[in-house]
Design a protein around this motif. Sequence first.
Motif, short mmCIF file in Angstrom:
data_model
loop_
_atom_site.label_atom_id
_atom_site.label_comp_id
_atom_site.label_asym_id
_atom_site.label_seq_id
_atom_site.Cartn_x
_atom_site.Cartn_y
_atom_site.Cartn_z
N ASN A 42 -1.73 2.44 -4.54
CA ASN A 42 -1.83 3.49 -3.54
C ASN A 42 -3.24 3.49 -2.95
O ASN A 42 -4.09 2.68 -3.34
CB ASN A 42 -1.45 4.86 -4.12
N GLN A 43 -3.48 4.39 -2.01
CA GLN A 43 -4.74 4.34 -1.27
C GLN A 43 -5.95 4.55 -2.20
O GLN A 43 -6.96 3.86 -2.08
CB GLN A 43 -4.73 5.40 -0.17
N LEU A 53 -0.80 5.37 7.78
CA LEU A 53 -1.33 5.18 6.43
C LEU A 53 -2.24 3.95 6.39
O LEU A 53 -3.33 3.98 5.80
CB LEU A 53 -0.18 5.03 5.43
N TYR A 54 -1.79 2.88 7.04
CA TYR A 54 -2.61 1.67 7.05
C TYR A 54 -3.94 1.90 7.76
O TYR A 54 -4.99 1.48 7.29
CB TYR A 54 -1.86 0.52 7.74
N ASP A 105 -0.72 8.19 -1.75
CA ASP A 105 -1.32 8.53 -3.05
C ASP A 105 -0.36 9.24 -3.99
O ASP A 105 -0.45 9.09 -5.22
CB ASP A 105 -2.56 9.42 -2.84
N ARG A 140 -5.69 4.65 8.17
CA ARG A 140 -6.60 5.45 7.34
C ARG A 140 -7.23 4.58 6.25
O ARG A 140 -8.44 4.64 6.01
CB ARG A 140 -5.85 6.63 6.71
N HIS A 141 -6.39 3.80 5.61
CA HIS A 141 -6.87 2.91 4.54
C HIS A 141 -7.85 1.87 5.08
O HIS A 141 -8.93 1.67 4.51
CB HIS A 141 -5.67 2.22 3.89
N ARG A 142 -7.50 1.23 6.19
CA ARG A 142 -8.34 0.15 6.72
C ARG A 142 -9.68 0.69 7.21
O ARG A 142 -10.72 0.04 7.02
CB ARG A 142 -7.59 -0.56 7.86
N ASP A 198 -11.23 3.28 6.03
CA ASP A 198 -11.99 3.62 4.82
C ASP A 198 -12.62 2.38 4.21
O ASP A 198 -13.81 2.37 3.86
CB ASP A 198 -11.05 4.30 3.81
N LEU A 224 0.86 -1.17 0.00
CA LEU A 224 0.00 0.00 0.00
C LEU A 224 0.90 1.23 0.00
O LEU A 224 1.80 1.35 0.84
CB LEU A 224 -0.89 -0.01 1.25
N TRP A 283 -6.48 1.36 -4.33
CA TRP A 283 -7.09 0.26 -3.57
C TRP A 283 -8.57 0.52 -3.34
O TRP A 283 -9.40 -0.39 -3.40
CB TRP A 283 -6.37 0.06 -2.23
N ARG A 284 -8.93 1.78 -3.09
CA ARG A 284 -10.34 2.10 -2.89
C ARG A 284 -11.15 1.82 -4.16
O ARG A 284 -12.24 1.26 -4.11
CB ARG A 284 -10.50 3.57 -2.48
#
Length: 613
Positions: free
Chosen positions: A413-414, A451-452, A370, A454-456, A458, A367, A417-418
């Motif tokens: 990137n974030q 970073l992880y 951005d 925020r991503h998780r 989301d 990951l 992945w979204r």
Amino acid sequence: MTADSVDIRSFLKQTPPFDGLADAELQLAVDKLQAVYVCHDNRKEIMQPDVHQLYLVRSGAYDLVDKDGQHLDRLEPGDLFGFPSLLTGRKITNQLQVIADGIIWQWPEPVFEQLRRKNQDFERYFVNAHGQRLLTEQGQKRGADWSEMRIAEVIQRTPIQIHSQASIREAAQLMSAERVSCLLVVDEQQLRGIVTDRDLRNRVVAAGLNVDIAVAAVMTPAPQVVYGEQSLFDALTTMSQTNIHHLPVLDRNDVPLGVITNTDLMQQQRSEPVLLISALFKAPDRAALVAEATKIPDYLRSFAGRVKDISMIGRLLNSLTDGMTRKLIRLYEQEHGSAPATYVWLAFGSQARGDQTLGSDQDNALLFADEISDGQRAWFAGMAKYVNEGLADCGIRLCPGDIMAMNPTWQKNQIEWREQFMKWIRSPTPKAIMHSMIFFDSRPVAGNNALYRRHRDDIAKLAQKDMFLGNIARHIGELTVPLGLFNRFRTKSEGDFDYIDIKKQAIAILNDIVRLYALAAGLVEPSTPGRLEQLKGSRSLSSKDNQNLLEAWQFLTQLRMNAQMYRQEGSKIPSNSVDPEALSTLQRRQLKAAFKVIKDCQQGVAFKFGRNM
């Protein structure tokens, strides 16, 4: 028919499994019933070692205890007991403790056997009930190894702490006076950071820093922590994964209890995992790391023979795999410079959940932040290939499905992945559902934890869409548990033996069920036991189902690990599989009970989430 007979029939017709008996069978139960008044004075006469009977509580309340006085069950009107000895032929060692005097009905063994032969539902009820009892006893009898001790039990002293605005000089003086190698930085009973003697050497003396400035300037803020209720193994895992030597311990209100150190762990019995992890971490190059890793299987087999809970091996193997991953990343950085952008190395599947085995393959990804550039991506592509191939050399085989960080598909990137998740949600093909569920079992191994998170967080919000949850429920409902009619195993045949793949046909389905409940609740915890702990009190998953799933998971993972650790050379049975005929009678009953739990919860998932379709 007498009034008493009418009352007995009425009570039995409301009590499973007697409610399923035909009229003639029910009359047999009524005719052969013996009623006994039970009080404290005659309680020891009820259950004799060699007299096997079925008992039903008609009135009163009792505790069933084992020969050591350990509580097994609370018995109230309508509860049955005595059937385990009828099914196994073992001597009766349990006894009753009377809470309130009352009446207990009993049937001798020949009557019980006659009813079993006449009615299959009656037979099946007691086999399933016994299996559930065994699962419960498995958890109750699990002994305490050093690593299962509570962290709070080994803390030597109250925490030595200092407030964040105290000077570095004051911190050094306090450490000297108290003869400690670290201080907790605490403001208003809340942990703000930690400062160690190494911090004073490297960040103050070596840097020529003024010792009158606030300790907040040199402390490690928001350090890794554990809680007093956790086990020593949890402390060992956390310390090995983060390569730290001082670990703050908090109570349930996040108030500091103390500090646990590497020395504390080394002083505990059987602390060899620390030595093994240390050897891997100190390996000077890739060849030395691979050489140390070749010792892992033999070491784990030896360690497994000394612990009562063999599922700990999965957690230890996770720590070793995490450590080897971080070591390989560092070795790559030594040759190619530091990582050029913010990133996270993600572990998926069993490594993320903490139930890794010697047969587990790699499942991982990258990951990125951005703003990553193409040139920076090229650096990470080289690093991913180096790490994946290095792990394979260390014995963690490459993923047959290519779900690995060196595959460009699993480097995003974030934002990317979204977008990928949105595609999986909008087009829920079987492959899309499989990939999304793999990603939900994720955990950061190296890189930027913020970073992880925020991503998780989301992704957790995206996963709560009703249609998506309904599609996962449908997928779970299509999976087959290997338990057929009349509670018989459904095995696969290969040559002259039959087997059951307990990973694919049981553990994976159970993980899917628990994951679905966790997604619906917006949880981000990756481990199955951790998810069940956080789901306690949930409206969607009853406390009974929660406990049954946990006990089934514990038994199945134990059975799977045993099968792998003690697999005979040249065995033709596939990895992750067991031959039911090679199991003991006790294990077969436990296995059937675990399968029944999974099947029942499958039906529950279909009912609760199928309406979202």
